[in-house]
Motif scaffolding. Structure first.
Motif, short mmCIF file in Angstrom:
data_model
loop_
_atom_site.label_atom_id
_atom_site.label_comp_id
_atom_site.label_asym_id
_atom_site.label_seq_id
_atom_site.Cartn_x
_atom_site.Cartn_y
_atom_site.Cartn_z
N ALA A 17 0.83 -1.21 0.00
CA ALA A 17 0.00 0.00 0.00
C ALA A 17 0.86 1.25 0.00
O ALA A 17 0.58 2.23 -0.72
N ALA A 18 1.94 1.25 0.78
CA ALA A 18 2.84 2.40 0.79
C ALA A 18 3.50 2.59 -0.58
O ALA A 18 3.73 3.72 -1.02
N ALA A 61 10.02 9.78 0.54
CA ALA A 61 9.42 10.42 1.71
C ALA A 61 7.97 9.98 1.87
O ALA A 61 7.51 9.70 2.99
N THR A 62 7.25 9.90 0.76
CA THR A 62 5.86 9.43 0.80
C THR A 62 5.79 7.99 1.27
O THR A 62 4.92 7.61 2.09
N ARG A 69 2.39 5.58 8.93
CA ARG A 69 0.96 5.74 9.16
C ARG A 69 0.25 4.39 9.26
O ARG A 69 -0.62 4.18 10.12
N LEU A 70 0.61 3.47 8.37
CA LEU A 70 -0.06 2.17 8.33
C LEU A 70 0.40 1.25 9.46
O LEU A 70 -0.31 0.32 9.84
N GLY A 71 1.61 1.48 9.96
CA GLY A 71 2.10 0.68 11.08
C GLY A 71 3.15 -0.33 10.67
O GLY A 71 2.93 -1.13 9.75
#
Length: 523
Positions: free
Chosen positions: A456-457, A487-488, A495-497
Motif C-alpha cells: 500500500a505504501a 518520503a511518501t 501511518r499504516l504501522g
C-alpha cells in the motif's frame, strides 16, 4: 524433517509485541539484518562500480563494439555460475555444521577450490575451441572470438574469488565476502577497462586487462581468506568427505545449469537472434535490473548459514518465523526501488546514450519478475539448506526446458521485450513453485496480512513519483521524484504501522551502530 505443529499457518501466527519475540528468533533476525545492512552497502557499491564500468565502455566503444563486448562478458558471467560446480552453496551448508572440526572444514574448502579449478580449466579449453562457432551463430564480428577466448580464462579466476568469498560468508563474516566478491571484483574490472581504453585498446585489450587484474585478485583472495577465517584448504581426507560434498554440490550444480537456461537464456537468444546493438541495449537493462535485486541479495547474505543451523537443530518453527520476517523486510526494501526504476527508467537508460532508451519497455517487463522473486524471499536457498536440493534441481530443469521454448518464441515475435518477458515469467514461475514446495516439505510459509503494508505504501509512492514526472523535465525529475517518492513511502509505512519484529530489529541495530560510532569518536 517435518515442521513443528503450526509452523506454517498464517492464521495461527500472532503479531508479537516487542518483548514477546523469543531470544533465538531475535538473535537470528538481528544477525541476518546486520548482514543485510553491511551487505547492502557492499552490493550498492558493487552495482555502482558495475554501472560505472558499463557506462565507460558504452561511451568509449560505441553501440556496436559495446554490444560485442557485452555478449562475450555475459556469456562469461553465465559460465561463472557453473564453474564452482555447486561448491558455494555446499560451503554454506557444511562449514557451519563443522564449526568444531577445523580439519573437516579445511577439507571441504580444499574440495571446493579443487573442483573450481578443474572445471575452470575445462571451461577455458571449451571456450577457446567454441569461440569462432559462437561468433558465427551470434554477432558475426571479427573482434568477438578473441574477447571470448580471453574471458574463457576469466571464468576459472572468478570461480576462485567466489569460493574464497563464500568461505568468509559461511563462517558469518559478511565483510570479507563483500570486500572481495562485491567490491574488489567489479573494482578491478573498472580499473582494467579504464586503463585499456586510456591506452587506446578496443575490445580485445579490455578483455585481456580484465583477466590480468582478476588473476591478481584471486592470488590475494585465497591466502587472505585462509588467514582471516582459519579455514585452511586441504585435500587431506578428501576421499572420505567427497561423497557427502558432491551429494550436495552435484544437484546444486545441475540446478545452476538449469537456471542458466531458465532465466539467462535471454542473453544468448538476444545475441543469436538480434543485433550486436540490441545485445548492448539489453546489457544496460540488466545493469539497472541488478539494482533491484540488492535487497534480496543483502538479506540472503547470512540467511543460509542461519537457516542451516536452525534446521540442523530441528528449530523449524523458529526458522519459519525468521523466514516470514526477513521476506517482509525484503519486500519493504525493494518496493521503492521498483517504483523509481519503473517511473524513471527512460531517464536512467538515457544516461548511457540515446540508443539505450529503447530498453525501457523490456526493463518494466523484467521488473515484474524481480518483484515476484523478491516477494517470496530466499526460496532457493531454503530448499538447499533443508536438504531438498534434488527437488530444486528437478524443478530447475523442468522450467528450463519450458523457458527456452517460450523465450525463443517471444524473442522472435517481440524482440527485446520478448527476452525480458520470457525471463520474467521464468523467475515468477520458479519462485512461486518453490514457495509451495517449502510449505509442502517443511511447513514454511512466509505470508500474512503484514505484507500488505509495504504494498500500500508503494502505491502511494508510485502516484507521487508519476505526478512529479508529469511536471518536472529530464533528470531533475529523477532526483525530485525519487526524494518525494521515498518520503511518501516512509510516511505511509509509519501511518499504516510497522510490524513489531521489524521495529525490534531496527531499534536493536540502531543502538548497536550508535554505540559503535560513539566508541570510535571516543578514541
Amino acid at each position: 524433517m517435518n515442521a513443528d505443529p503450526g509452523a506454517g499457518g498464517e492464521d495461527e501466527r500472532e503479531t508479537p509485541s516487542d518483548d514477546s519475540v523469543p531470544d533465538e528468533e531475535r538473535e537470528a533476525l538481528v544477525t541476518i539484518a546486520h548482514g543485510a545492512v553491511v551487505t547492502s552497502g557492499g552490493v550498492s557499491g558493487q552495482r555502482a562500480l558495475t554501472a560505472a564500468t558499463e557506462f565507460v565502455l558504452a561511451r568509449g566503444l560505441g553501440p556496436t563494439a559495446y554490444g560485442v563486448y557485452a555478449l562475450a562478458w555475459r556469456i562469461a558471467q553465465l559460465l561463472s555460475r557453473l564453474v564452482t560446480f555447486g561448491s558455494v552453496p555446499t560451503l554454506q551448508r557444511y562449514l557451519p555444521e563443522y564449526a568444531d572440526d577445523p580439519a573437516r572444514r579445511g577439507t571441504v574448502a580444499g574440495l571446493a577450490y579443487a573442483t573450481t579449478l578443474g572445471f575452470g580449466a575445462a571451461i577455458a579449453a571449451g571456450v577457446w575451441l567454441a569461440a569462432p562457432r559462437i561468433n558465427d551463430l551470434t554477432v558475426e564480428e571479427a573482434a568477438f572470438p578473441g574477447a571470448m577466448r580471453a574471458f574463457g580464462f576469466l571464468v576459472g579466476l572468478l570461480g576462485v574469488v567466489m569460493v574464497a568469498s563464500a568461505i568468509f560468508r559461511a563462517v558469518g563474516s559478511a565483510r570479507g565476502e563483500i570486500a572481495f566478491n562485491k567490491l574488489l571484483r567489479p573494482g578491478v574490472r573498472l580499473v582494467a577497462a579504464v586503463a585499456a581504453l586510456a591506452a587506446g585498446y578496443s575490445i580485445g585489450g579490455v578483455a585481456v586487462g580484465i583477466v590480468a587484474a582478476t588473476a591478481l585478485l584471486a592470488a590475494v583472495a585465497v591466502p587472505l581468506s585462509a588467514r582471516v577465517t582459519g579455514v585452511v584448504p586441504s585435500l587431506r581426507g578428501a576421499r572420505r568427505e567427497a561423497r557427502r560434498f558432491y551429494d550436495h554440490a552435484a544437484p546444486v550444480a545441475m540446478s545452476s545449469l538449469g537456471k542458466v537456461f531458465q532465466n539467462r537464456v535471454d542473453v544468448l537468444l538476444v545475441g543469436a537472434l538480434l543485433t550486436a546493438t540490441a545485445a548492448g541495449v539489453y546489457n544496460v537493462v540488466l545493469v539497472l535490473i541488478a539494482i533491484a535485486w540488492i535487497p534480496l541479495m543483502s538479506f540472503n547474505q547470512l540467511l543460509p548459514p542461519v537457516a542451516s543451523d536452525l534446521y540442523a537443530n530441528d528449530r523449524t518453527a523458529t526458522l519459519n518465523a525468521v523466514y516470514s520476517s526477513v521476506t517482509r523486510q525484503i519486500v519493504t526494501a525493494v518496493v521503492p526501488i521498483l517504483v523509481v526504476l519503473a517511473v524513471y527508467g527512460r531517464e536512467l537508460l538515457g544516461l548511457f546514450g540515446d540508443p539505450y532508451v529503447a530498453g525501457y519497455l523490456p526493463l518494466v517487463v523484467y521488473l515484474g519478475g524481480v518483484f515476484v522473486g523478491s516477494a517470496v524471499g530466499a526460496t532457493g536457498w531454503l530448499l538447499m539448506m533443508t536438504d531438498h536440493q534434488y527437488a530444486r534441481m528437478a524443478l530447475d530443469w523442468l522450467l528450463a526446458v519450458l523457458n527456452v521454448a517460450l523465450t525463443y518464441a517471444f524473442v522472435v515475435r517481440f524482440g527485446l521485450v520478448g527476452a525480458a518477458l520470457g525471463t520474467s515469467l521464468a523467475i515468477a514461475g520458479q519462485n512461486g513453485i518453490q514457495v509451495l514446495l517449502l510449505r509442502r516439505f517443511e511447513g514454511l510459509w512466509p505470508f500474512d496480512r503484514t505484507f500488505l503494508t509495504p504494498l500500500a505504501a508503494g502505491v502511494a509512492a508510485l502516484l507521487v513519483a508519476r505526478a512529479v514526472r508529469a511536471v518536472v523535465p529530464g533528470l531533475a525529475a529523477v532526483v525530485v521524484g525519487g526524494v518525494l517518492g521515498l518520503a511518501t513511502y516512509a510516511a505511509a509505512l509509519r501511518r499504516l504501522g510497522v510490524d513489531p519484529r521489524d521495529r525490534l530489529v531496527a531499534s536493536h541495530l540502531a543502538g548497536r551502530y550508535r554505540a559503535a560510532l560513539a566508541r570510535r569518536l571516543d578514541r
